[in-house]
Write an enzyme that holds these catalytic residues in place. Structure first.
Site, PDB file in Angstrom:
ATOM      1  CG  ASP A 131      -2.137  -0.855   1.052  1.00 29.66           C
ATOM      2  OD1 ASP A 131      -2.482  -1.173  -0.095  1.00 29.66           O
ATOM      3  OD2 ASP A 131      -2.739  -1.234   2.069  1.00 29.66           O
ATOM      4  CE1 TYR A 382     -10.103  -0.611  -0.288  1.00 29.13           C
ATOM      5  CE2 TYR A 382      -9.302   1.614  -0.651  1.00 29.13           C
ATOM      6  CZ  TYR A 382      -9.271   0.433   0.064  1.00 29.13           C
ATOM      7  OH  TYR A 382      -8.418   0.311   1.134  1.00 29.13           O
TER       8      TYR A 382
END
Length: 449
Positions: A131, A382
């Site tokens: 990330d 997402y």
């Protein structure tokens, strides 16, 4: 005919030919001169018009996105864009990305995304499941286009980000740095205007979707603290890229991450991710003075992932399967709510939109509309909200829209990389259709073999 007559005749013919040729040349010169005069005249006449157009464009290019209208009444969702980035990236130069989101000015919509400083099907795509790295940057491209080095512009160095347009310029928020001391860099029209330092020294992070602008001010929500326990949450008010006010939420037992925010009738509503203990979504709404209210979506149609099967909801956190989560969104309409969610209850696959006419305040699991977006057999990821202002659409209301990230690669598939494409939809009060719009790329790629 004697020789002298022949000479005279030939000479006369040559003279006639010469005169005709001369006249043609003179005519050609006159024609060119006249044509040039006309063009020059037209250019002179066009210059004021061109300048007027340019000045007019500059005049209308700067407006204030009021955000005072209500959300448009809608009955369903019309497909708005699909970039097919992974499919195209098997052969073309396409960035390895995650966390794409869309934001619109009064002139255009753009896709923003966090790159990994690498291209698909290239050696530097290895390990991009991570990330946070110093190589991640926020970039943007026209909505619906695959993000490549040829159509994208650099916005900020960031592993967490947000962006929005106030009617004059783009505001970008890019967070980068170490987990114990990251800094958010604010840019307005591409120029650094302010910074926000991590106040809890525990992975400062923001929305991964657009911030919201009302009457020239823009608003965002940031989190600092544990991802699996009580953290600290702040709302920031910004004007021309500078923080003018902030407030820390008094929200014990709440957990806010990756909020999806939108303006509605002059106020801001944010629907967020509870990564601690809620399988329903927390919300915060506030006015332009940052006076706020907090709660959880009460519906028994649960919006997070993982989550239990639909049942009896709660206006507080629903604990079963409440740990972990995924970024998502909802749109409030009075006591009703449009809920976007994965189809699967335990993996990031499938996507659907559900209208629960009593779901913002009621705890039952009944709903009246379900629209399929991605089949449960295909990967999603997402999702987040964005809006189109009346200044863009010409409507007298704010059009609600959403995007869905279609994650491919690691950790679920046998590749060396993690990336995604995206689709988006906008609310309409006319005919729509449910279907599946998956990523559609065939994996693995050459680099993975």
């Amino acid at each position: 005919m004697n020789p002298n007559q022949k000479i005279i005749t030939i000479g006369s013919i040559c003279m006639v030919i010469g005169i005709v040729s001369l006249m043609l040349q003179i005519g050609n010169i006159i024609s060119i001169w006249v044509s040039h005069s006309i063009q020059t005249g037209n250019q002179h006449q066009a210059e004021p018009i061109g300048n007027t157009n340019f000045l007019t464009e500059k005049a209308v290019a700067s407006v204030t996105l009021a955000g005072n209208s209500s959300l448009c009444p809608i009955s369903g969702w019309a497909v708005h864009s699909k970039d097919n980035g992974i499919r195209i990236g098997s052969k073309g130069d396409v960035f390895v990305i995650r966390e794409p989101f869309i934001s619109c000015s009064h002139l255009e919509c753009r896709t923003f995304f966090l790159t990994q400083g690498a291209l698909l099907n290239d050696k530097h795509s290895n390990g991009t499941v991570k990330d946070r790295s110093p190589h991640r940057t926020l970039m943007s491209c026209p909505v619906g286009e695959a993000p490549s080095p040829y159509n994208s512009r650099f916005e900020s160095v960031a592993w967490s980000a947000s962006a929005c347009h106030d009617g004059t310029s783009w505001l970008t928020i890019g967070i980068s740095g170490p987990d114990n001391g990251a800094v958010a860099v604010l840019k307005y029209n591409g120029i650094i205007t302010d910074t926000i330092k991590s106040w809890r020294n525990n992975i400062l992070r923001t929305q991964e979707s657009e911030c919201a602008c009302v009457n020239g001010s823009c608003f965002t929500v940031m989190t600092d603290g544990p991802s699996n326990g009580q953290a600290s949450y702040k709302i920031f008010k910004m004007e021309k890229g500078k923080v003018v006010k902030s407030v820390e939420l008094d929200a014990p037992n709440y957990h806010y991450e990756e909020c999806s925010c939108y303006p509605d009738a002059g106020e801001i509503t944010c629907v967020c991710r509870d990564n601690w203990h809620g399988s329903n979504r927390p919300w915060v709404s506030f006015n332009q003075n940052l006076e706020y209210q907090i709660g959880y979506i009460c519906s028994g149609v649960f919006g997070d992932n993982p989550r239990p099967n639909d049942g009896t909801g709660s206006c507080g956190p629903v604990s079963p399967n409440g740990a972990y989560g995924v970024k998502g969104f909802s749109f409030k309409y009075g006591n009703g709510v449009w809920i976007g969610r994965t189809k699967s209850t335990n993996s990031r696959s499938g996507f659907e939109m559900i209208w629960d006419p009593n779901g913002w305040t009621g705890t039952d699991s009944s709903f009246s509309v379900k629209q399929d977006i991605v089949a449960i057999t295909d990967w999603s990821g997402y999702s987040g909200s964005f809006v189109q202002h009346p200044e863009l659409t010409g409507l007298d209301c704010i059009r609600p829209c959403f995007w869905v990230e279609l994650i491919r690669g690691r950790p679920k598939e046998s590749t060396i990389w993690t990336s995604g494409s995206s689709i988006s939809f906008c609310g309409v009060n006319s005919d729509t259709v449910g279907w599946s719009w998956p990523d559609g790329a065939e994996l693995p790629f050459t680099i993975d073999k």
